[in-house]
Design an enzyme around this catalytic site. Structure first.
Site, PDB file in Angstrom:
ATOM      1  N   HIS A  75       3.812  17.694  13.851  1.00  0.00           N
ATOM      2  CA  HIS A  75       4.613  18.286  15.062  1.00  0.00           C
ATOM      3  C   HIS A  75       5.834  19.132  14.952  1.00  0.00           C
ATOM      4  CE1 HIS A  75       2.585  15.178  17.392  1.00  0.00           C
ATOM      5  NE2 HIS A  75       1.097  15.392  16.630  1.00  0.00           N
ATOM      6  N   GLU A  77       8.513  19.801  16.804  1.00  0.00           N
ATOM      7  CA  GLU A  77       9.597  19.127  16.767  1.00  0.00           C
ATOM      8  C   GLU A  77       9.497  18.047  15.554  1.00  0.00           C
ATOM      9  OE1 GLU A  77       6.600  19.009  18.122  1.00  0.00           O
ATOM     10  OE2 GLU A  77       7.204  17.099  20.413  1.00  0.00           O
ATOM     11  N   CYS A 103       5.588  14.398  22.322  1.00  0.00           N
ATOM     12  CA  CYS A 103       4.583  13.002  21.597  1.00  0.00           C
ATOM     13  C   CYS A 103       5.207  11.122  21.856  1.00  0.00           C
ATOM     14  CB  CYS A 103       3.341  13.089  21.078  1.00  0.00           C
ATOM     15  SG  CYS A 103       3.684  12.576  19.477  1.00  0.00           S
ATOM     16  N   CYS A 106       6.873  11.569  18.722  1.00  0.00           N
ATOM     17  CA  CYS A 106       8.013  13.042  17.983  1.00  0.00           C
ATOM     18  C   CYS A 106       9.379  12.384  19.285  1.00  0.00           C
ATOM     19  CB  CYS A 106       7.186  14.583  18.567  1.00  0.00           C
ATOM     20  SG  CYS A 106       6.351  14.668  17.074  1.00  0.00           S
TER      21      CYS A 106
END
Length: 160
Positions: A75, A77, A103, A106
């Site tokens: 992801h 992040e 999410c 994360c």
């Protein structure tokens, strides 16, 4: 000409970084900043040195796990945080600007690294078709400031 706020600058950069993504499902960008300075940037996609999903599997993208998530991609992040930590940057008390709310996985990483604020553009729950913003709820429960971006993206020419 008026001077843009740093929130606008960083979110615009995150939106533009999302355009670098090789994911065929969703393009997401992230900027990690501290004291008006950029610490790190990231966008979603496979780890460096592996396959670019849009080139290797242009129609379908990489394989999916049982929950429908990509098996290869990191992801945005995660990429921003990994790069910062890999380069010995102190992310504690930093702000993360991201085009899609984190999410739950994360959110755990964000909390564990000491990032104190998250500003997101779009809802992860709406994107996934789920009822709760699990990542946002987790972060707020444990004291991380989270807000949905409501600023001015005047320099962005195309939203993803």
């Amino acid at each position: 000409m008026s001077r843009p706020a740093f929130d606008d600058i960083f979110m615009e950069l995150a939106v533009n970084l999302a355009k670098r993504s090789h994911c065929v499902k969703r393009h997401v960008g992230a900027v990690l900043a501290k004291d008006t300075r950029i610490i790190s940037i990231g966008y979603n996609g496979p780890p460096a040195g592996t396959h670019n999903c849009d080139e290797e599997w242009p129609e379908t993208g990489c394989a999916r796990d049982r929950k429908g998530s990509c098996t290869l991609a990191l992801h945005a992040e995660q990429n921003a945080i990994i790069y910062a930590v890999k380069n010995n940057a102190n992310v504690e008390d930093a702000t993360l600007y991201v085009t899609l709310a984190p999410c739950l996985a994360c959110a755990r990483i964000i909390y564990s690294t000491g990032i104190s604020k998250v500003v997101y553009l779009h809802s992860y729950a709406e994107y996934k078709g789920i009822e709760l913003e699990e990542g946002v709820d987790f972060l707020q429960r444990f004291g991380v400031q989270v807000e949905r971006y409501r600023g001015n993206l005047s320099n962005v020419t195309h939203m993803i």
